[in-house]
Design a protein around this motif. Structure first.
Motif, short mmCIF file in Angstrom:
data_model
loop_
_atom_site.label_atom_id
_atom_site.label_comp_id
_atom_site.label_asym_id
_atom_site.label_seq_id
_atom_site.Cartn_x
_atom_site.Cartn_y
_atom_site.Cartn_z
N ILE A 156 0.87 -1.18 0.00
CA ILE A 156 0.00 0.00 0.00
C ILE A 156 0.90 1.22 0.00
O ILE A 156 1.71 1.41 0.90
N GLY A 157 0.77 2.03 -1.05
CA GLY A 157 1.69 3.15 -1.20
C GLY A 157 3.06 2.62 -1.57
O GLY A 157 3.24 2.04 -2.63
N SER A 158 4.01 2.75 -0.66
CA SER A 158 5.36 2.26 -0.91
C SER A 158 5.80 1.23 0.12
O SER A 158 6.97 0.83 0.14
N LYS A 159 4.89 0.79 0.98
CA LYS A 159 5.26 -0.11 2.06
C LYS A 159 4.58 -1.47 1.92
O LYS A 159 3.40 -1.57 1.56
N TRP A 160 5.35 -2.52 2.23
CA TRP A 160 4.88 -3.89 2.13
C TRP A 160 4.61 -4.50 3.50
O TRP A 160 5.35 -4.28 4.45
N GLY A 161 3.51 -5.27 3.56
CA GLY A 161 3.19 -6.06 4.74
C GLY A 161 2.58 -7.37 4.27
O GLY A 161 2.63 -7.71 3.08
N TYR A 162 1.97 -8.11 5.18
CA TYR A 162 1.38 -9.42 4.84
C TYR A 162 -0.04 -9.51 5.35
O TYR A 162 -0.33 -9.17 6.51
#
Length: 397
Positions: free
Chosen positions: A264-270
């Motif tokens: 989301i945007g420029s950040k990754w998560g799980y």
């Protein structure tokens, strides 16, 4: 007692045949290490390729031949070039011509073909009059040339093109999905995605099911969900073409261990399969989880987290080769069969899940470990799911 002896003997044979070796370069010479970190074959070659089906192509004084896992020459170095063995067959350049050989080095007489293609999943392409068919490792025609193109087989299935329409066949040449689609995906659990004119959908049991609003669909991998794009955002659909996770993400990668990297945007998560964030989006990049429950994540450099999001290996490594020319034959990332290839201070090595470096050694180059089975069983699925559709084209030898 006899039955016990036979069982133990079978286990020993299986162990020997299932050992894994990795090609590494040290002091400008190539050798092979085993997973205990010791050299199985000391660095001594100027050029070599990874083991495949018990043999590795190596160069000796400008000519290529094949060695076994003890470093013994099995096929003398008499060829101008050599490819890997697959399905018991390899392509080599003899004088000015490319030919097939078996594991004894004997040239195999193949049906006439305008090009010579590598074997994969027990078959190879032949091309006659600009049409493509299949032969098996006994050099018998399995499928008469009839298609305009056949993509490389994956897990026993391949995409075929006929008159600018795409379908799916198996290694017997049987048509599982008729060539009726503008674009088509891989074959997974008797299902594939496809595009018919401008409409994306799912093909199951011969029926095309449109996926509402889909602008693009990626391949199914290890789970019954894949990602798709709608209104410029990406979500997930199931094997029936239903949207199960709303398309709200800018980028995503495949589900594995019921977790998928999303951006989301420029950040990754799980997220999990219910679209809940299990690991908040805080990383600049992230890869899928391996079967051992660890996933590569990037801050400035790469490290590894577990399924709870705990950083178990610090973010201090590289995991891919940079530059115009890729350093590696295989670019798979993360843990594969218990080890992960990483870069540190310009050198390459293998991490174990506890974060220690295999035998505490670093190399100028390190290919992935490859199994060295001495049989003709074709390779099929890999351990790690991919992030997007593969589009490999056939190359002239």
């Amino acid at each position: 007692m006899k039955k016990i002896f036979i069982f133990l003997l079978a286990c020993c044979i299986q162990f020997v045949n299932s050992q894994e070796l990795a090609l590494v370069k040290k002091n400008s010479k190539i050798g092979f290490i085993s997973k205990d970190g010791n050299f199985k074959i000391e660095p001594q070659y100027k050029s070599a390729k990874s083991f495949s089906e018990g043999l590795a192509a190596v160069e000796d004084n400008g000519k290529w031949g094949f060695i076994d896992t003890k470093g013994t020459w099995v096929i003398p170095a008499t060829f101008m070039d050599a490819k890997d063995f697959n399905s018991g067959i390899a392509i080599v350049k003899k004088d000015k011509d490319w030919v097939y050989i078996d594991k004894k080095g004997a040239v195999q007489k193949a049906p006439a073909s305008e090009k010579l293609f590598d074997f994969n999943n027990g078959v190879a392409f032949i091309r006659q009059n600009n049409k493509v068919g299949l032969i098996n490792s006994k050099m018998a025609i399995v499928l008469e040339p009839k298609y305009d193109m056949i993509k490389p087989f994956e897990n026993g299935f391949a995409r075929v093109e006929l008159n600018k329409n795409w379908g799916i066949i198996n290694t017997d040449g049987k048509e599982l999905v008729e060539p009726a689609y503008t674009e088509i995906g891989n074959y997974f659990k008797n299902t594939t995605w496809a595009r018919k004119d401008k409409t994306f959908g799912i093909v199951s049991a011969g029926q095309f099911i449109p996926v509402e609003g889909a602008e693009k669909i990626w391949d199914f991998e290890t789970q019954d969900l894949t990602f798709a794009k709608k209104n410029g955002k990406i979500g997930f659909i199931d094997l029936k073409g239903n949207w199960v996770i709303t398309p709200i993400y800018d980028k995503v990668k495949a589900f594995s261990k019921n977790l998928a990297p999303v951006c989301i945007g420029s950040k990754w998560g799980y997220i999990n399969t219910k679209a809940d964030f299990v690991i908040e989006p805080t990383y600049s990049d992230a890869e899928v989880f391996s079967t051992n429950g660890l996933a590569p994540v990037k801050e400035k450099n790469w490290g590894f987290i577990n399924e709870t999001g705990k950083l178990v290996i610090p973010t201090q490594y590289g995991i891919t080769a940079n530059g115009i020319i890729a350093l590696f034959v295989q670019q798979d990332k993360g843990f594969i069969d218990g080890v992960a290839r990483v870069k540190n201070e310009g050198k390459w090595g293998f991490l174990k899940p506890d974060g220690t470096v295999l035998s505490n050694q670093w190399f100028e180059n390190a290919e992935l470990f490859s199994k060295t089975e001495k049989n003709n069983t074709p390779e099929v699925a890999t351990e790690k799911p991919k992030a997007a559709t593969k589009t490999v084209t056939k190359k002239k030898k």
